[in-house]
Design an enzyme around this catalytic site. Sequence first.
Site, short mmCIF file in Angstrom:
data_model
loop_
_atom_site.label_atom_id
_atom_site.label_comp_id
_atom_site.label_asym_id
_atom_site.label_seq_id
_atom_site.Cartn_x
_atom_site.Cartn_y
_atom_site.Cartn_z
N HIS A 10 -9.13 -4.50 -0.24
CA HIS A 10 -9.71 -3.19 0.08
C HIS A 10 -10.55 -2.72 -1.10
CE1 HIS A 10 -6.02 -2.01 -2.02
NE2 HIS A 10 -6.43 -0.75 -2.11
N HIS B 102 -10.67 -0.07 -3.16
CA HIS B 102 -10.27 0.75 -4.31
C HIS B 102 -10.60 0.05 -5.64
CE1 HIS B 102 -7.20 3.39 -1.94
NE2 HIS B 102 -8.42 3.84 -1.85
N ASP C 113 -9.17 -0.23 -8.42
CA ASP C 113 -8.13 -1.03 -9.09
C ASP C 113 -7.88 -2.35 -8.36
OD1 ASP C 113 -6.84 0.59 -7.04
OD2 ASP C 113 -4.92 -0.06 -7.86
N HIS C 114 -8.75 -2.67 -7.38
CA HIS C 114 -8.69 -3.96 -6.68
C HIS C 114 -10.01 -4.72 -6.73
CE1 HIS C 114 -4.72 -3.03 -4.84
NE2 HIS C 114 -5.12 -1.84 -5.23
N HIS D 28 -4.03 2.53 4.60
CA HIS D 28 -4.21 2.90 3.19
C HIS D 28 -5.70 3.14 2.95
CE1 HIS D 28 -3.53 2.91 -1.13
NE2 HIS D 28 -4.44 1.98 -1.28
N ASP E 280 -2.43 -3.16 -0.95
CA ASP E 280 -1.65 -1.91 -1.03
C ASP E 280 -1.12 -1.49 0.34
OD1 ASP E 280 -2.20 -1.83 -3.71
OD2 ASP E 280 -3.54 -0.09 -3.62
N HIS F 293 1.04 -3.98 -6.65
CA HIS F 293 1.59 -3.06 -7.66
C HIS F 293 3.08 -3.30 -7.86
CE1 HIS F 293 -1.89 -0.29 -8.00
NE2 HIS F 293 -2.10 -0.59 -6.74
#
Length: 240
Positions: A55, A57, A59-60, A113, A132, A170
């Site tokens: 996805h 985001h 942090d990905h 998400h 996530d 995570h």
Amino acid sequence: MLEIVRIPVLSDNYIWLVHEPVSKETMVVDPAIAEPVLEEADRRGWKITQIWNTHWHPDHTGGNAAIQEATGCHITGPEAEKERIPTLDTMVQEGDTARLGDVAADVIDVPAHTAGHIAFHFPTEKTVFVGDTLFAMGCGRLFEGTAAQMFDNMQRLSKLPSDTKVYCAHEYTQANGEYALVAEPDNQALKDRMDAVLAARAKGEATVPTTIGEEQATNPFMRAASVDELAERRIAKDNF
Ligand code: ZN
Ligand code: FE
């Protein structure tokens, strides 16, 4: 047989470095950042040929551009999020297959998400990368979707073989478990698991990957009996 290496970054992210020894292809799942990934691949003598994103985001996907610049690798990610991941080369969705050498992954749409979130399931490896969407004893927050969508996601993932290894993005296990014990105080499997998780965390050990079977037994979101129950539990966890 895939070799899978965990790279912990930022406060609680896991980047997964995945090597397929026959073709010698190496793939990165959800690189938040580039440097530790390039270093780890170098150390192992692996050449990164692909990135797969679950996805959009940051942090990905934050490491996409720098890893691509360093290696020339090919980037695959969700069709529905192509505007938000400008580095994508190949867009995939439900029903598509992503390949690492000779090993194939089915793409599964798991929106909620984020609106276009996908998972990559390697049936022959009994391995799924869920980003996530599913966590050990938890699920992703509903930023761009509904409890009904997340309920469907949990139902679909719970139908994978119970010994399927689940690679989430995570280390949220301990906090998830603390809420799970409130949702299901009489679940003995959950209590036993939390004992093991607390011991592992006290030693600084990772608790991911998990398995579909462990989640079936202990995850209050996968175990929710209805959309309403999942919705209530998600709200309760958000405010826990
Ligand atoms: Zn996310
Ligand atoms: Fe994340």
